[in-house]
Design a protein around this motif. Structure first.
Motif, short mmCIF file in Angstrom:
data_model
loop_
_atom_site.label_atom_id
_atom_site.label_comp_id
_atom_site.label_asym_id
_atom_site.label_seq_id
_atom_site.Cartn_x
_atom_site.Cartn_y
_atom_site.Cartn_z
N LYS A 1 22.70 -9.85 29.06
CA LYS A 1 22.90 -10.65 30.27
C LYS A 1 22.60 -9.83 31.52
O LYS A 1 23.03 -8.68 31.64
CB LYS A 1 24.34 -11.17 30.31
N THR B 1 19.75 -8.62 32.50
CA THR B 1 18.72 -7.61 32.37
C THR B 1 17.36 -8.10 32.88
O THR B 1 17.15 -9.29 33.07
CB THR B 1 18.56 -7.18 30.90
N THR B 2 16.46 -7.16 33.09
CA THR B 2 15.06 -7.46 33.41
C THR B 2 14.23 -6.96 32.25
O THR B 2 14.35 -5.81 31.84
CB THR B 2 14.62 -6.78 34.71
N VAL B 3 13.39 -7.83 31.71
CA VAL B 3 12.66 -7.52 30.47
C VAL B 3 11.18 -7.82 30.63
O VAL B 3 10.74 -8.42 31.61
CB VAL B 3 13.23 -8.34 29.29
N LYS C 1 13.01 -16.58 35.99
CA LYS C 1 14.44 -16.45 35.70
C LYS C 1 14.77 -17.41 34.56
O LYS C 1 14.41 -18.58 34.60
CB LYS C 1 15.28 -16.74 36.94
N THR D 1 23.83 -16.77 28.69
CA THR D 1 23.22 -15.52 29.12
C THR D 1 22.09 -15.85 30.07
O THR D 1 21.63 -17.01 30.13
CB THR D 1 22.69 -14.70 27.93
N SER D 2 21.65 -14.89 30.81
CA SER D 2 20.53 -15.07 31.74
C SER D 2 19.82 -13.74 31.91
O SER D 2 20.43 -12.67 31.78
CB SER D 2 21.02 -15.59 33.10
N PHE D 3 18.53 -13.81 32.18
CA PHE D 3 17.75 -12.59 32.39
C PHE D 3 16.53 -12.92 33.23
O PHE D 3 16.22 -14.09 33.48
CB PHE D 3 17.34 -11.96 31.05
N THR D 4 15.82 -11.88 33.66
CA THR D 4 14.66 -12.03 34.54
C THR D 4 13.47 -11.31 33.91
O THR D 4 13.62 -10.27 33.27
CB THR D 4 14.96 -11.42 35.92
#
Length: 418
Positions: free
Chosen positions: A166, A168-170, A231, A256-259
């Motif tokens: 959660k 994170t930048t991937v 996003k 969860t969330s990520f960028t």
């Protein structure tokens, strides 16, 4: 080189099984046991009468009109995993609310919809196990009623592991991945509970695969690599969903969330023995390397793998990947590409082969300096595209994130909702 690392029921009146409750403007409400479940009886006095005695739906002036509401779940051991249904025999429902004492912990309350004829309300989600619920129903005639039930606790609970982490930048190839502790037989029901939203309406699909350790897993993969800056948010509304035989119930929701970060691709050419980092379609740097030895168990995986994690200095032991006593050493700048043990890493002992021959035990080896530079540039989720001759095929979808080796049509077919 490889390594595997409610409140209680209404108080009875003097009439057994019936509890009068006073509603608005002198209306009364009666709760009793009905054949279809928990039954609620609403009564309303007429507001007047015609010359023919039909006012307010009564058969005689001043006689109350009666309406019956039944709730499908009742008692202290109601079945979990089913929607809550409230039915009205006559008249129209204004609305129904279903709340639980565990809302803050277990997830959203049970919202629902009234049918077109106004007679039935059905919850959009199912009742969770081991939960006490309170139902409140109102009618357009002005009556209201409450009811309560408690569901049976789950005999077995299913849990899950989410990736990426959660906040994170991937990289642009990172799928949204869910691995389950127990088997999932009701795949369609579970998949319907998973809601993915993106900031730019990215096209994607869920696909069921077998994780490397044999567990059930479902990934959400875009049709093409993500656009940088996207996003992504997942809401897994699983509380109350039954996994099926041997799987158990889910007893909470997840999110969860990520960028998505920069558009980086690492291209590995087995023919030229060169590794090239591209960013936004332009070459940043090309590095000499040596990949897996052709012709046997030490070949590298081909196709597209995805950087799973940067693990730094780790011990690599050939016995853990079925290669006997070929090696056992500490390895720097280790970047994991598959669960089966394929890495990109520093391999100074193989320096004579960098740019000249593929002579590793399956990994992509570089000098200390080059491996350190690449380690500082890449992030989890960056794709490594391996081309050329001498590899052993493409990794299975569950061996890391091997789903990029399937066509879009093939991936969509792995959804349980297709």
């Amino acid at each position: 080189m490889f390594s595997s690392p409610l409140p209680s029921a209404p108080r009875p009146s003097t009439q057994a099984g019936v509890a009068p409750v006073r509603g608005r403007r002198g209306r009364h409400l009666t709760v009793g046991a009905g054949a279809l479940g928990l039954t609620v009886l609403l009564t309303a006095c007429s507001g007047g009468s015609d010359d023919d005695g039909k006012g307010g739906g009564s058969t005689a002036a001043g006689a109350p009109a009666r309406a019956e509401i039944s709730v499908n779940l009742k008692g202290e051991r109601a079945a979990a995993g089913k929607p809550v249904t409230v039915r009205l025999a006559e008249g129209e429902l204004r609305g129904v609310t279903v709340t639980s004492k565990k809302e803050a912990k277990a997830g959203a309350p049970l919202t629902g919809k009234v049918s077109a004829d106004g007679r039935t309300w059905t919850s959009e989600r199912v009742a969770a196990p081991g939960t006490a619920y309170q139902v409140r129903a109102t009618t357009k005639e002005g009556g209201s009623a409450t009811a309560a039930f408690t569901t049976v606790a789950a005999d077995k609970v299913n849990k899950l592991t989410l990736a990426p982490g959660k906040g994170t930048t991937v990289g642009i190839a990172q799928p949204l991945s869910i691995t389950f502790d127990h088997p999932v037989k009701n795949k369609a029901a579970v998949e319907r509970a998973l809601k993915v939203t993106t900031s730019n309406d990215t096209t994607g699909s869920w696909g069921w695969i077998e994780h490397y350790d044999g567990k059930d897993r479902i990934d959400w993969r875009p049709e093409e690599y993500w656009k940088p800056g996207t996003k992504v948010q997942l809401r897994a509304n699983l509380n109350g969903v039954d996994s099926g035989t041997a799987g158990g119930f889910f007893v909470r929701d997840y999110d969860t969330s990520f960028t998505i970060g920069a558009a980086q691709v690492v291209k590995v050419d087995l023919n030229t023995k060169q590794l090239r980092l591209e960013r936004d379609g332009k070459t940043v740097r090309t590095l000499p390397m040596s990949a897996g030895t052709p012709g046997g168990k030490k070949r590298s995986w081909g196709g597209t793998t995805v950087l799973m994690s940067k693990e730094g200095t780790i011990r690599m032991n050939s016995e853990t990947v079925g290669l006997g006593d070929a090696y056992d050493k500490m390895v720097d700048y280790s970047m994991r590409l598959t669960w089966s043990g394929m890495y990109a890493h520093a391999a100074p002992w193989n320096a004579a082969y960098f740019g000249n021959a593929n002579r590793s035990s399956g990994c992509i080896g570089m000098s200390d300096a080059d491996a350190g530079w690449l380690y500082g540039q890449v992030r989890a989720g960056d794709p490594f595209e391996v081309s050329g001759e001498g590899h052993k095929g493409v990794p299975a979808p569950g061996n890391g994130y091997g789903e990029w080796n399937l066509s879009w049509a093939e991936w969509q077919q792995r959804s349980a909702l297709r």
